[in-house]
Design an enzyme around this catalytic site. Structure first.
Site: not given
Length: 355
Positions: A114, A136, A178, A214, A224, A228, A232, A235, A239, A255
Site C-alpha cells: 500500500r 504521475k 517536451e 511543468k 489533472e 494540467r 497533453n 500527446h 501517443h 516518445h
C-alpha cells in the site's frame, strides 16, 4: 541553481547526487533498493558509486529497457524482487533511469504494501524535463500507454546533467520534444530561446526552466482536473502514433519523435478549432520539421491510429479530448474534436512532411 519546490518534495539540480547522499544519510530507511534497466546499470550506477561511496547496503532490481516492458508482468517482477529482498514499509525505492523506470518504479512503489517511499533519479533528457516531476506513475495495458497508474508524489527528485553524456543524439532529440512543448504551451519567450540551442548541447538552465514550467502547472493542478491537461498538447495524436509505431515498425518512434508529429497535427487543429494563427502554425511546423525526423505516415494506418486514440484516458463521453494552442505560449484544454477533423490533421501532416 536553487531546488524547485513541488507538491511536498524538492527537485535538486547542480550537485544533485551529493544531495541524494545527504538525503539518504538524514533518512532512516530500513532498506534501500535501486530500480534500473540494463542500460542504466551499466552507464549510470558507476556515477552513483562515485558520489555515494559510503552507500553499500542496497540491492539492485534490474529490468529490460524499453516501453514494451512497462507492463504489469514486469511490475509483478519488481514486486516479487522487493518481497524476496525483504522490503518492508520503511524501505526506499530509488528509480534510476528514464521515463519507463520512473513511471513503472513510481507505480510499483506506490502500490507495494500500500505504498513505500520512492525518489526519482532521471537519467534521460526526456525523464528529467517530464516524467520525473509531477507525481504521475503508471504502466501500459496492452497497447494503451499509461492507462494504469496512480498520482503519488516522490520524496525527492535528483536531476544531474552528467547522466546525459551517455545518451545518443537521437535520445537527446527525443527529450527535446517536451522542452519545445513547454515553450509552446506556457512561455513564448522561452520557446524562441529554445530555438537557439542544439538538442545535443542542452544548457542546465534550459532543463531548469522546463521543470519550472511543468512544476507550476502540476502544483496548481496535481490531479489533472484542469490546467494540467495543457501538458497533453501533442500527446493525443502523438501517443496514438507512438503506439502504432511500437506495434508495427522494426525501429519504432521514440516518445519525443511521436510527440513532435502530434504537435504538428494538433497545431493544425489549433488553427481550425482555436485561435492559433496560420502564420504561427507555419512557423511551428517549419521549426519542428527542422529538428525532428519526418515519419512515413500512411493513410492505411489511420484506422488503427484512430482506435488507439479512442482509448486515450483524456477522453470523455466517447469524445476525443485535446489541449490546443490559443497562441504560441498559451494553451487551452478540454476541447473535443470530431474524428473527421482529426483525420484531416493526419492528412495535413502527410502534406507538410511530403509523404
Amino acid at each position: 541553481m536553487l531546488p524547485i519546490e513541488s507538491n511536498g518534495y524538492s527537485v535538486f539540480f547542480d550537485n544533485s547526487l551529493a544531495e541524494l547522499a545527504t538525503f539518504l544519510r538524514e533518512s532512516s530507511y530500513s532498506k534501500v533498493f535501486f530500480l534500473t534497466d540494463l542500460n542504466t546499470s551499466e552507464h549510470c550506477m558507476p556515477l552513483i558509486g562515485k558520489y555515494l561511496p559510503e552507500l553499500d547496503n542496497y540491492d539492485i532490481i534490474e529490468v529490460d529497457p524499453g516501453e514494451e516492458n512497462k507492463n504489469i508482468d514486469y511490475c509483478i517482477g519488481v514486486w516479487q524482487m522487493l518481497l524476496d529482498f525483504g522490503a518492508d514499509r520503511n524501505s526506499l525505492l530509488i528509480n534510476l533511469g528514464g521515463g519507463v523506470i520512473t513511471d513503472m518504479g513510481g507505480f510499483a512503489a506506490s502500490t507495494f504494501k500500500r505504498g513505500i517511499d520512492f525518489v526519482q533519479v532521471p537519467t534521460t533528457l526526456l525523464s528529467q524535463v517530464d516524467a520525473s516531476v509531477g507525481g504521475k506513475t503508471g504502466i501500459d495495458l496492452g497497447s494503451i500507454k499509461n492507462i494504469i497508474g496512480t498520482f503519488t508524489q516522490p520524496k525527492a527528485v535528483f536531476i544531474s546533467t552528467e547522466f546525459l553524456k551517455s545518451l545518443s543524439a537521437r535520445q537527446l532529440v527525443s527529450g527535446f520534444g517536451e522542452i519545445v512543448k513547454h515553450g509552446l504551451i506556457a512561455d513564448r519567450d522561452y520557446y524562441y530561446q529554445v530555438q537557439k540551442i542544439s538538442p545535443e548541447e542542452i544548457p542546465s538552465e534550459i532543463i531548469y526552466r522546463s521543470v519550472e514550467i511543468k512544476n507550476k502547472v502540476v502544483t496548481i493542478d496535481p490531479f489533472e482536473k484542469g490546467l494540467r491537461k495543457t501538458l497533453n498538447f501533442g500527446h493525443t495524436i502523438g501517443h496514438a502514433v507512438e503506439t502504432f509505431s511500437l506495434k508495427n515498425d522494426s525501429d519504432p518512434l521514440l516518445h519525443g519523435e511521436a510527440i513532435a508529429l502530434g504537435m504538428i497535427c494538433e497545431a493544425y487543429l489549433s488553427v481550425k478549432h482555436n485561435t492559433l494563427t496560420e502564420n504561427e502554425l507555419n512557423e511551428i511546423v517549419q521549426y519542428i520539421r527542422k529538428v525532428f525526423p519526418d515519419y512515413p505516415l500512411h493513410t492505411s494506418s489511420f484506422p488503427a491510429i484512430m482506435e488507439f486514440m479512442k482509448n486515450d484516458k483524456k477522453n470523455s463521453n466517447g469524445q476525443i479530448g485535446f489541449a490546443l494552442l490559443n497562441a504560441i505560449g498559451d494553451c487551452g484544454y478540454n476541447q473535443f474534436i470530431e474524428e473527421e477533423h482529426i483525420l484531416q490533421s493526419l492528412e495535413y501532416y502527410q502534406l507538410v512532411a511530403g509523404k
